[in-house]
Design a protein around this motif. Structure first.
Motif, mmCIF file in Angstrom:
data_model
loop_
_atom_site.group_PDB
_atom_site.id
_atom_site.type_symbol
_atom_site.label_atom_id
_atom_site.label_comp_id
_atom_site.label_asym_id
_atom_site.label_seq_id
_atom_site.Cartn_x
_atom_site.Cartn_y
_atom_site.Cartn_z
ATOM 1 N N GLU A 93 20.554 -2.091 18.710
ATOM 2 C CA GLU A 93 21.608 -2.259 17.719
ATOM 3 C C GLU A 93 21.023 -1.985 16.326
ATOM 4 O O GLU A 93 19.797 -1.903 16.164
ATOM 5 C CB GLU A 93 22.173 -3.685 17.793
ATOM 6 C CG GLU A 93 22.799 -4.043 19.132
ATOM 7 C CD GLU A 93 23.995 -3.170 19.465
ATOM 8 O OE1 GLU A 93 24.902 -3.059 18.621
ATOM 9 O OE2 GLU A 93 23.991 -2.579 20.558
ATOM 10 N N PRO A 94 21.882 -1.836 15.303
ATOM 11 C CA PRO A 94 21.376 -1.583 13.939
ATOM 12 C C PRO A 94 20.372 -2.622 13.461
ATOM 13 O O PRO A 94 19.469 -2.311 12.669
ATOM 14 C CB PRO A 94 22.652 -1.606 13.091
ATOM 15 C CG PRO A 94 23.727 -1.153 14.040
ATOM 16 C CD PRO A 94 23.343 -1.753 15.357
ATOM 17 N N ASP A 95 20.491 -3.868 13.936
ATOM 18 C CA ASP A 95 19.559 -4.908 13.488
ATOM 19 C C ASP A 95 18.296 -4.964 14.338
ATOM 20 O O ASP A 95 17.457 -5.856 14.170
ATOM 21 C CB ASP A 95 20.252 -6.276 13.481
ATOM 22 C CG ASP A 95 20.707 -6.708 14.872
ATOM 23 O OD1 ASP A 95 20.490 -5.953 15.852
ATOM 24 O OD2 ASP A 95 21.300 -7.798 14.989
ATOM 25 N N GLY A 96 18.168 -4.025 15.269
ATOM 26 C CA GLY A 96 16.962 -3.964 16.084
ATOM 27 C C GLY A 96 17.041 -4.714 17.406
ATOM 28 O O GLY A 96 16.181 -4.540 18.277
ATOM 29 N N THR A 97 18.079 -5.540 17.598
ATOM 30 C CA THR A 97 18.231 -6.265 18.860
ATOM 31 C C THR A 97 18.845 -5.355 19.923
ATOM 32 O O THR A 97 19.375 -4.288 19.612
ATOM 33 C CB THR A 97 19.127 -7.502 18.665
ATOM 34 O OG1 THR A 97 20.438 -7.055 18.240
ATOM 35 C CG2 THR A 97 18.545 -8.435 17.617
ATOM 36 N N ARG A 98 18.759 -5.791 21.154
ATOM 37 C CA ARG A 98 19.328 -5.023 22.260
ATOM 38 C C ARG A 98 20.355 -5.884 22.989
ATOM 39 O O ARG A 98 20.096 -7.043 23.303
ATOM 40 C CB ARG A 98 18.244 -4.566 23.233
ATOM 41 C CG ARG A 98 17.255 -3.595 22.597
ATOM 42 C CD ARG A 98 16.139 -3.215 23.560
ATOM 43 N NE ARG A 98 15.126 -2.412 22.920
ATOM 44 C CZ ARG A 98 15.148 -1.077 22.862
ATOM 45 N NH1 ARG A 98 16.140 -0.422 23.432
ATOM 46 N NH2 ARG A 98 14.184 -0.414 22.245
ATOM 47 N N ARG A 99 21.515 -5.287 23.252
ATOM 48 C CA ARG A 99 22.607 -6.022 23.904
ATOM 49 C C ARG A 99 22.322 -6.214 25.387
ATOM 50 O O ARG A 99 21.767 -5.335 26.052
ATOM 51 C CB ARG A 99 23.923 -5.274 23.735
ATOM 52 C CG ARG A 99 24.447 -5.252 22.305
ATOM 53 C CD ARG A 99 25.789 -4.553 22.236
ATOM 54 N NE ARG A 99 26.782 -5.263 23.037
ATOM 55 C CZ ARG A 99 27.990 -4.781 23.327
ATOM 56 N NH1 ARG A 99 28.341 -3.582 22.885
ATOM 57 N NH2 ARG A 99 28.840 -5.483 24.051
ATOM 58 N N HIS A 100 22.710 -7.374 25.887
ATOM 59 C CA HIS A 100 22.604 -7.675 27.316
ATOM 60 C C HIS A 100 23.975 -7.492 27.954
ATOM 61 O O HIS A 100 24.986 -7.947 27.415
ATOM 62 C CB HIS A 100 22.114 -9.111 27.520
ATOM 63 C CG HIS A 100 20.665 -9.295 27.195
ATOM 64 N ND1 HIS A 100 19.748 -9.810 28.083
ATOM 65 C CD2 HIS A 100 19.959 -9.015 26.065
ATOM 66 C CE1 HIS A 100 18.556 -9.850 27.523
ATOM 67 N NE2 HIS A 100 18.665 -9.373 26.281
ATOM 68 N N PHE A 101 24.013 -6.845 29.108
ATOM 69 C CA PHE A 101 25.252 -6.629 29.852
ATOM 70 C C PHE A 101 25.133 -7.277 31.230
ATOM 71 O O PHE A 101 24.053 -7.271 31.828
ATOM 72 C CB PHE A 101 25.538 -5.133 30.028
ATOM 73 C CG PHE A 101 25.835 -4.409 28.749
ATOM 74 C CD1 PHE A 101 27.126 -4.325 28.260
ATOM 75 C CD2 PHE A 101 24.813 -3.815 28.024
ATOM 76 C CE1 PHE A 101 27.398 -3.656 27.083
ATOM 77 C CE2 PHE A 101 25.070 -3.145 26.849
ATOM 78 C CZ PHE A 101 26.371 -3.068 26.371
ATOM 79 N N PHE A 102 26.244 -7.813 31.711
ATOM 80 C CA PHE A 102 26.299 -8.370 33.062
ATOM 81 C C PHE A 102 27.270 -7.528 33.881
ATOM 82 O O PHE A 102 28.442 -7.411 33.532
ATOM 83 C CB PHE A 102 26.754 -9.828 33.032
ATOM 84 C CG PHE A 102 25.709 -10.775 32.521
ATOM 85 C CD1 PHE A 102 24.969 -11.564 33.391
ATOM 86 C CD2 PHE A 102 25.459 -10.884 31.154
ATOM 87 C CE1 PHE A 102 24.011 -12.445 32.918
ATOM 88 C CE2 PHE A 102 24.500 -11.756 30.667
ATOM 89 C CZ PHE A 102 23.761 -12.539 31.546
ATOM 90 N N LEU A 103 26.779 -6.947 34.943
ATOM 91 C CA LEU A 103 27.584 -6.086 35.817
ATOM 92 C C LEU A 103 27.745 -6.775 37.164
ATOM 93 O O LEU A 103 26.755 -7.073 37.841
ATOM 94 C CB LEU A 103 26.894 -4.723 36.003
ATOM 95 C CG LEU A 103 26.472 -4.010 34.707
ATOM 96 C CD1 LEU A 103 25.641 -2.779 35.032
ATOM 97 C CD2 LEU A 103 27.697 -3.636 33.890
#
Length: 371
Positions: free
Chosen positions: A330-340
């Motif tokens: 993400e723009p702030d350097g974090t990475r999104r977590h997804f649940f599938l």
């Protein structure tokens, strides 16, 4: 012998217009055109060789129709659904087949009247929820009279809402005949359908009898998701003017409170739900992220592709999801977590992620790009 010919470019182009027209008819939510519908009833009875009914009764939805029509008496006469719809359909199809090939008619039907999952789901939801009041053989005889014809009908044609009524999905086949009437010029052959076509465009449901015809309004709300499943994230997915409604989440009928009061969905409420499909909808609405964070599922496996979570209730009743991390920050350097959500029989995170791509774990391992 039927004429074998190819459709012209103009005729082929019009197929899409008729497909759109009849899809709109099946999914219509505008109020019924009552005067047009009543005139259409008389045309339809006439086309079937029947006298017009003495009374036409309007209802605000199919549930109200089922309630009123459930009180039929001998004075109302026999149900005419088969005479009015099925027999006329068969006769017109035979007349049309004498003019054009069955292959051409089949091609038109396929193009103009493809499967409509949303309309079919709405019809199925209605028929599933109607409280059936099938009469016993003795009960039918009491209403129809003690005659051989009455006995035969009671034995081979028990009354049910589905067999006695016709809704938008039941009349969708008219689209192909509308096309051959207007584009191929088979007006005389399709003339007996004029009343039914007008009914389909003017009303929701009908239940015809010899001396009375019940008509019901269309729904005033019909909502689906991108896959044409009954769905609404914050209200009913199907609603009729009488207030009867269906609340659905991605094609699954759910109790109203699950969508109207999402805050009431707790781990205890999920565990208490005995319907597997409804339970999974509750987890989706709560969100798998929150479900896992609250301790609803157990970490089963973890590798470089993600984390596999599972919740078991019974041997053949479980829920599972794989948690993956977005490769793009993400723009702030974090990475999104997804649940599938994945099948509960998978054993590793790699296996679960591969399943979301339609691959086996070994094949997925060879991919360069990963989610």
């Amino acid at each position: 012998m039927p004429i074998e010919r190819a459709l012209t470019a103009e005729q082929r182009s019009a197929l899409g217009d008729f497909r759109a027209r009849w899809a709109a008819i099946r999914r219509a939510t505008a109020p019924a055109d009552r005067s047009a519908a009543e005139e259409a009833v008389r045309l339809a009875y006439q086309a079937a060789g029947l006298a017009s009914p003495a009374r036409i009764v309007w209802c605000h939805g199919p549930m109200a129709l089922a309630k009123l029509a459930g009180r039929i008496s001998r004075d109302d006469g026999r149900n005419l659904r088969a005479r009015l719809v099925d027999d006329v359909h068969r006769d017109v199809a035979a007349s049309v087949a004498a003019r054009i090939s069955r292959r051409m008619l089949a091609a038109v039907e396929s193009a103009v009247n493809p499967d409509d999952p949303l309309a079919a789901a709405a019809t199925e939801a209605v028929t599933r929820n109607v409280p059936e009041k099938n009469l016993s053989v003795l009960g039918q005889l009491r209403r129809n009279g003690l005659s051989w014809s009455g006995l035969l009908e009671a034995l081979v044609a028990p009354r049910s809402f589905a067999s006695c009524t016709a809704g938008p999905q039941d009349l969708s086949w008219l689209g192909a005949f509308d096309y051959v009437r207007e584009l191929l010029g088979l007006r005389a052959e399709t003339e007996p359908l004029r009343g039914l076509m007008q009914l389909a465009t003017s009303v929701g449901w009908l239940q015809p009898h010899e001396h009375i015809c019940w008509l019901a309004e269309r729904p005033n709300l019909l909502c689906g998701d991108a896959r044409d499943r009954l769905h609404h994230p914050s209200g009913p997915a199907l609603r009729y003017p009488d207030g009867w409604s269906i609340w659905a989440w991605r094609g699954v009928e759910v109790p109203r409170w699950i969508i109207a009061h999402k805050d009431r969905i707790t781990l205890a409420a999920i565990d208490a739900e005995i319907d597997v499909q409804v339970r999974r909808c509750m987890i989706e609405i709560m969100t798998p992220e929150r479900y896992v964070a609250l301790g609803g599922a157990t970490r089963i496996a973890e590798d470089e592709t993600g984390v596999l979570w599972r919740r078991n209730w019974l041997a053949a009743d479980a829920w599972a999801a794989v948690e993956v991390v977005n490769a793009t920050p993400e723009p702030d350097g974090t990475r999104r977590h997804f649940f599938l959500q994945v099948p509960a029989n998978l054993r590793t995170a790699r296996e679960a992620v591969a399943w979301t791509y339609g691959l086996r774990a070994e094949a997925y391992a060879g991919l360069v790009m990963r989610t």
